[in-house]
Structure formats: structure tokens, C-alpha cells
Design a protein around this motif. Structure first.
Motif, mmCIF file in Angstrom:
data_model
loop_
_atom_site.group_PDB
_atom_site.id
_atom_site.type_symbol
_atom_site.label_atom_id
_atom_site.label_comp_id
_atom_site.label_asym_id
_atom_site.label_seq_id
_atom_site.Cartn_x
_atom_site.Cartn_y
_atom_site.Cartn_z
ATOM 1 N N CYS A 142 10.478 44.336 0.310
ATOM 2 C CA CYS A 142 9.962 44.835 1.587
ATOM 3 C C CYS A 142 11.079 44.798 2.624
ATOM 4 O O CYS A 142 11.822 43.827 2.693
ATOM 5 C CB CYS A 142 8.781 43.984 2.052
ATOM 6 S SG CYS A 142 8.137 44.559 3.631
ATOM 7 N N LYS A 144 10.386 45.294 5.956
ATOM 8 C CA LYS A 144 9.758 45.326 7.274
ATOM 9 C C LYS A 144 10.040 44.094 8.146
ATOM 10 O O LYS A 144 10.089 44.193 9.345
ATOM 11 C CB LYS A 144 8.240 45.500 7.119
ATOM 12 C CG LYS A 144 7.837 46.827 6.485
ATOM 13 C CD LYS A 144 8.132 47.989 7.421
ATOM 14 C CE LYS A 144 7.538 49.298 6.977
ATOM 15 N NZ LYS A 144 8.208 49.899 5.806
ATOM 16 N N PHE A 145 10.123 42.964 7.590
ATOM 17 C CA PHE A 145 10.407 41.736 8.350
ATOM 18 C C PHE A 145 9.423 41.497 9.492
ATOM 19 O O PHE A 145 9.828 41.279 10.643
ATOM 20 C CB PHE A 145 11.857 41.720 8.872
ATOM 21 C CG PHE A 145 12.858 41.551 7.769
ATOM 22 C CD1 PHE A 145 13.215 40.281 7.320
ATOM 23 C CD2 PHE A 145 13.423 42.658 7.142
ATOM 24 C CE1 PHE A 145 14.125 40.123 6.276
ATOM 25 C CE2 PHE A 145 14.330 42.503 6.091
ATOM 26 C CZ PHE A 145 14.680 41.233 5.666
ATOM 27 N N CYS A 146 8.138 41.567 9.225
ATOM 28 C CA CYS A 146 7.138 41.107 10.188
ATOM 29 C C CYS A 146 7.489 39.642 10.471
ATOM 30 O O CYS A 146 7.896 38.912 9.561
ATOM 31 C CB CYS A 146 5.738 41.212 9.598
ATOM 32 S SG CYS A 146 5.344 42.897 9.101
ATOM 33 N N TYR A 148 6.083 36.841 10.893
ATOM 34 C CA TYR A 148 5.417 35.692 10.260
ATOM 35 C C TYR A 148 5.692 35.611 8.758
ATOM 36 O O TYR A 148 5.336 34.637 8.106
ATOM 37 C CB TYR A 148 3.884 35.794 10.466
ATOM 38 C CG TYR A 148 3.345 37.148 10.044
ATOM 39 C CD1 TYR A 148 3.098 37.436 8.719
ATOM 40 C CD2 TYR A 148 3.124 38.154 10.987
ATOM 41 C CE1 TYR A 148 2.652 38.679 8.325
ATOM 42 C CE2 TYR A 148 2.674 39.394 10.616
ATOM 43 C CZ TYR A 148 2.451 39.663 9.279
ATOM 44 O OH TYR A 148 2.026 40.896 8.893
ATOM 45 N N CYS A 149 6.324 36.650 8.183
ATOM 46 C CA CYS A 149 6.192 36.836 6.731
ATOM 47 C C CYS A 149 7.461 36.461 5.970
ATOM 48 O O CYS A 149 8.576 36.862 6.308
ATOM 49 C CB CYS A 149 5.827 38.293 6.455
ATOM 50 S SG CYS A 149 5.507 38.606 4.709
ATOM 51 N N VAL A 151 7.924 37.226 2.731
ATOM 52 C CA VAL A 151 8.121 38.108 1.565
ATOM 53 C C VAL A 151 9.492 38.791 1.510
ATOM 54 O O VAL A 151 10.160 38.753 0.473
ATOM 55 C CB VAL A 151 6.969 39.134 1.466
ATOM 56 C CG1 VAL A 151 7.277 40.238 0.454
ATOM 57 C CG2 VAL A 151 5.682 38.427 1.081
ATOM 58 N N PRO A 152 9.977 39.411 2.594
ATOM 59 C CA PRO A 152 11.281 40.098 2.488
ATOM 60 C C PRO A 152 12.413 39.155 2.094
ATOM 61 O O PRO A 152 13.364 39.575 1.435
ATOM 62 C CB PRO A 152 11.510 40.654 3.894
ATOM 63 C CG PRO A 152 10.148 40.739 4.492
ATOM 64 C CD PRO A 152 9.382 39.591 3.921
ATOM 65 N N GLN A 186 4.520 46.095 -1.825
ATOM 66 C CA GLN A 186 4.183 45.307 -0.618
ATOM 67 C C GLN A 186 3.825 46.284 0.499
ATOM 68 O O GLN A 186 2.926 46.036 1.291
ATOM 69 C CB GLN A 186 5.356 44.431 -0.184
ATOM 70 C CG GLN A 186 5.740 43.372 -1.178
ATOM 71 C CD GLN A 186 4.652 42.354 -1.415
ATOM 72 O OE1 GLN A 186 3.782 42.172 -0.574
ATOM 73 N NE2 GLN A 186 4.697 41.699 -2.553
ATOM 74 N N THR A 187 4.593 47.386 0.565
ATOM 75 C CA THR A 187 4.217 48.513 1.426
ATOM 76 C C THR A 187 4.378 49.729 0.524
ATOM 77 O O THR A 187 5.470 50.256 0.365
ATOM 78 C CB THR A 187 5.125 48.610 2.669
ATOM 79 O OG1 THR A 187 6.457 48.825 2.253
ATOM 80 C CG2 THR A 187 5.086 47.350 3.491
ATOM 81 N N TYR A 223 1.074 50.461 4.567
ATOM 82 C CA TYR A 223 1.629 50.036 5.850
ATOM 83 C C TYR A 223 1.303 51.134 6.850
ATOM 84 O O TYR A 223 1.693 52.284 6.658
ATOM 85 C CB TYR A 223 3.141 49.839 5.728
ATOM 86 C CG TYR A 223 3.729 49.184 6.939
ATOM 87 C CD1 TYR A 223 3.492 47.830 7.182
ATOM 88 C CD2 TYR A 223 4.486 49.891 7.850
ATOM 89 C CE1 TYR A 223 4.015 47.214 8.303
ATOM 90 C CE2 TYR A 223 5.011 49.277 8.973
ATOM 91 C CZ TYR A 223 4.775 47.941 9.196
ATOM 92 O OH TYR A 223 5.289 47.321 10.303
ATOM 93 N N ARG A 262 4.987 44.250 14.153
ATOM 94 C CA ARG A 262 4.376 45.116 13.152
ATOM 95 C C ARG A 262 4.821 46.565 13.314
ATOM 96 O O ARG A 262 4.649 47.378 12.413
ATOM 97 C CB ARG A 262 2.849 45.019 13.246
ATOM 98 C CG ARG A 262 2.283 43.734 12.689
ATOM 99 C CD ARG A 262 2.388 43.673 11.183
ATOM 100 N NE ARG A 262 1.464 44.577 10.509
ATOM 101 C CZ ARG A 262 1.432 44.740 9.190
ATOM 102 N NH1 ARG A 262 2.285 44.102 8.411
ATOM 103 N NH2 ARG A 262 0.561 45.568 8.641
#
Ligand code: SAM
Ligand code: SF4
Length: 426
Positions: A142, A144-146, A148-149, A151-152, A186-187, A223, A262
Motif C-alpha cells: 500500500c 497510502k500511508f494513512c 494510523y496504519c 500496513v505500508p 489493501q486498496t 479506496y 485519508r
């Protein structure tokens, strides 16, 4: 040699565990149900919330005790708990024999004594399906680097598989009884941007559509910003693609969305929601919500509640914000919503979800639903309709059949009914 794989987390992890199992079986290992009877135990972990990590750490404690009692056991940890650097993990869990990042099967294969580098997409090792449905990762990572996340950081940048590779895998599954595939990312709309000619998710769905035996195609997770009219049109036009959209909104307040980075406002999310509703009128809508994110005020939370009440999602997954070391929010924001407030907000959303789902599910009463028959438990068959609703039913059926079911009862979580005699034509 016997192996046991313990899996938590998302559908991507489920798919990875299946693939690893296929590789191990191909090399002659056999699966067992409990770590106590295994020679190799693999924990496929999740880091999205602290609770998921705690569960893996609990499992590691059990395995350590087994070892101390004299059991010969090789232990591997894979998945999102393993980042690019594993020195901290090695320090904390010195008794673990191998750490493997998501999709990096080679260290585990080596631990099992198999010299099979695997490679990220492991194209030649497709799992033997054990169900009529299968998860098929199409884009990894992913970008995106939100805030809180995690995952990336754990799954890396977006990398798409080629259409040919994905088709090959789905053909393999469908030749062995699979009738429904879920395309995973993920997206998932990020699919293809890094490939030659940049095919998109719609192109991918079209390219899979004529695979013999395949009855249904699903896709997740969407997304909001990347959802295009072209992709929505592909869902509307392609008969095998199910009318179900999983589009996490996370919050219904612009200030919270900005703190989460987001990349959209509530109004922009609503535009995408309306786009889907206009072109696929009966689509089921699913979303994710985080409550108690850094700085979330009572008024901001009320905005989220109001949005959910207005949009009436078929299903929503709600989680209390869990700070993840290494993320932007952990570095730059304060986790200042007290735990009891987080919990209360979680319950409020859960209650709304139960009420709305019950109301929506009741609209199915006395209708006929096309169900893909999946499994049988306690004398009842289970499957899902195109919208993804879980349906339990009585009557004659076979796994893999598309069958018409008359709906007689509805709760927040499932529908129940009776199979109608004539199967739905394939
Ligand atoms: N990519 C998808 C998206 O755009 O939302 C979802 C993938 S994310 C791994 C799955 C869900 O976990 C998210 O939708 C979010 O609600 C939840 N999540 C992620 N990080 C979280 C955190 N730090 N605390 C609580 N929930 C979290
Ligand atoms: Fe995490 Fe955001 Fe990527 Fe979803 S889009 S995986 S929430 S960083």
C-alpha cells in the motif's frame, strides 16, 4: 515432517497461509491441527491493532513452553509483525527460528529443509482449493500511508501481479471446483498502475470473466479516492461481478479524516457512494470505522454517527483506535481519547450497526435469493447471495451449486430459509 499454520488478520493473510501450505505440501510435509503434534509451526501474524499482536505473542508463549517441555519444534513467524528490520523481534523472541515478511516464503521453506526460494508471487505454487471460494491477491502492499496504519511499513509499496499470472491462478482453482474468487488488495483499485499499459481493476475483471467454471467475482478493499466511474461501470456491466462494495470511510468528519490523512472529505466520499448507488442500484455497501482516533471530540464522533445513520451500510467493521509504533500518528499525534470513551463509542456504533443490519436484512424476508452453496454444518447448508449476505438453509444442495433459497428469517448477522427445488441455471 508435520506442519501447523496459525493465521490471524485479513484475507490477504488467509491467502498467504494457503499458498505456504501448498508449498510445504508440495515438498512432502503434511498438515496437523495442533502445534503439539507439529514439527514446524508457523504463526501468520497481523499488526493492524495491538490486540492482534498480543494474540500472536500469546501463541509464542505457548510454543516456548512446548519447547521447554522437550518437544522438538521449529518456530516461524511471518506476516505483518515482521518488518524490514527484524533485530528487535529476534531480541524479544530468541527462540523463534525464522522471521519472514508477508509473502516471503523462502525463510520458512528453508526452515523446513526445502531449497525453494519461492519468490514473492510464487507463480508455480497455487494452493489446492479446499472450498468453492478462493482469495486471490492481485496487488500487494500500500502506498497510502494513512497516519494510523502500519500496513505500508510492513507490506511495502504497491506491486501488481500480471493479468496472465492472475488468470493462470484462477483457472487452476476453477478447474478444481472453485466457483467464486475475491480479488484482493489493501486498496484494490490501485491494481495495475505499475504494470505495462497500466490495466485497471475493471480491465482485470473483464479479463477473468470468461474463465470456465467461474460463477462469481468479488473484490476488496476499495479506496474511496481511487474508485473510478470506469471501475464501477465494469461492476455494473459484468454479470459475474457481484454487486457488493467494501469502501472504508473510517470517519464522518472532515477534521478527523484530515488527521488520518485519508485524502478525501466527507463530501467527496458521498460523491463516490452516490456514483456506486446510481450505477449499481442494489449494491451492498460495507465500510470500516475507527473510533477514538487522536483528538476525536464528541462532536466529531457525532458526525461519524450521523453519516453512518444516513448511509445505512449493509455491514460495518468498527475498531477502537490502537496506536501503532512507527506510524505517523504515533509520532506526531496524541492518543488522547480515554479507553472508556473509545469503548463507549465502539458500542454505540455496534448498536447502530445491529439495528440497521437487522432492518436491511428484514427486507429480504419472503424473497428468493441466489445462493452459492459453500458448506454444511449441523445439518444446515450455508452460502452467500450476490450481495455477500450469509444465508443458512435447509433442503437438498451440493457445495458449488448456485441454488435459489426462499428467505424465512432474518437477523442482523444472517438470513435463514429453505432451498427451492430447481437450481439456478449456471
Ligand atoms: N486499505 C483499507 C482502507 O483503506 O481502509 C483497509 C486496510 S486496514 C489494514 C483494515 C482496517 O483496519 C482499516 O480499515 C481500519 O479501520 C483498521 N485499522 C488500521 N489501523 C488501525 C489502527 N491503528 N487502529 C484501529 N484500527 C485500525
Ligand atoms: Fe492502511 Fe490506509 Fe493503506 Fe488502508 S489505505 S492499508 S488504511 S495505509
Amino acid at each position: 515432517m508435520k506442519y501447523h499454520i496459525w493465521t490471524v488478520g485479513c484475507q490477504m493473510n488467509v491467502a498467504d497461509s494457503r499458498k505456504l501450505a501448498a508449498g510445504l505440501e508440495r515438498a512432502g510435509l503434511s498438515a496437523v491441527d495442533a502445534p503439539e503434534s507439529a514439527d514446524l509451526v508457523v504463526l501468520n501474524t497481523c499488526s493492524v491493532r495491538e490486540h492482534a499482536e498480543d494474540r500472536a505473542i500469546g501463541q509464542l508463549g505457548r510454543l516456548k513452553k512446548l519447547r521447554e517441555r522437550g518437544k522438538e519444534l521449529r518456530i516461524a513467524v511471518m506476516g505483518c509483525m515482521v518488518g524490514p528490520r527484524d533485530d528487535d523481534l529476534r531480541r524479544r523472541f530468541p527462540y523463534v527460528d525464522a522471521f519472514a515478511r508477508p509473502q516471503d516464503f523462502a525463510p520458512i521453506m528453508a526452515l523446513a529443509g526445502i531449497d525453494d526460494a519461492g519468490g514473492e508471487f510464487w507463480p508455480t505454487t497455487f494452493a489446492t482449493p479446499d472450498a468453492v471460494t478462493a482469495y486471490v491477491p492481485v496487488v500487494h502492499g500500500c502506498d497510502k500511508f494513512c497516519t494510523y496504519c502500519i500496513v505500508p511499513y510492513r507490506r511495502g509499496r504497491e506491486r501488481s501481479r500480471t493479468i496472465a499470472d492472475i488468470r493462470n491462478e484462477i483457472e487452476h482453482y476453477c478447474a478444481r471446483g472453485v466457483r467464486e474468487v475475491t480479488l484482493l488488495g489493501q486498496t484494490v483499485e490501485a491494481y495495475g498502475h505499475d504494470l505495462p499499459d497500466a490495466p485497471d481493476l475493471g480491465d482485470l475483471m473483464r479479463a477473468m470473466h470468461d474463465i470456465p467454471g467461474l460463477a462469481r467475482i468479488r473484490f476488496l478493499t476499495s479506496y474511496p479516492k481511487d474508485m473510478t466511474a470506469k471501475i464501477v461501470d465494469a461492476v455494473a456491466e459484468l454479470p459475474k461481478v457481484c454487486e457488493s462494495f467494501y469502501i472504508p470511510v473510517q470517519a464522518g468528519d472532515d477534521a478527523v479524516l484530515a488527521r488520518m490523512r485519508r485524502g478525501y472529505t466527507v463530501a467527496e466520499y458521498l460523491d463516490k457512494f452516490e456514483l456506486v448507488r446510481a450505477r449499481v442500484p442494489h449494491a451492498a455497501m460495507v465500510t470500516d470505522i475507527i473510533v477514538g482516533f487522536c483528538g476525536e471530540t464528541a462532536a466529531e464522533f457525532r458526525n461519524t454517527y450521523a453519516l453512518l445513520e444516513r448511509l445505512r451500510f449493509d455491514k460495518l467493521h468498527v475498531a477502537a483506535y490502537s496506536p501503532r509504533p512507527g506510524t505517523i500518528a504515533h509520532r506526531t499525534l496524541t492518543d488522547d481519547v480515554p479507553p472508556d470513551v473509545k469503548l463507549e463509542r465502539l458500542h454505540v456504533i455496534e448498536q447502530l450497526e445491529a439495528r440497521v443490519s437487522t432492518e436491511i436484512n428484514r427486507t429480504f424476508l419472503d424473497s428468493e435469493q441466489e445462493v452459492l452453496v459453500e458448506s454444511r454444518h449441523d445439518g444446515r447448508w450455508s452460502g452467500r447471495n450476490r450481495a455477500g449476505k450469509l444465508i443458512h438453509f435447509e433442503g437438498a444442495a451440493e457445495a458449488g451449486q448456485l441454488i435459489a433459497v426462499h428467505i424465512e428469517r432474518a437477523t442482523a448477522w444472517s438470513l435463514q430459509g429453505t432451498a427451492l427445488p430447481a437450481p439456478v441455471p449456471a
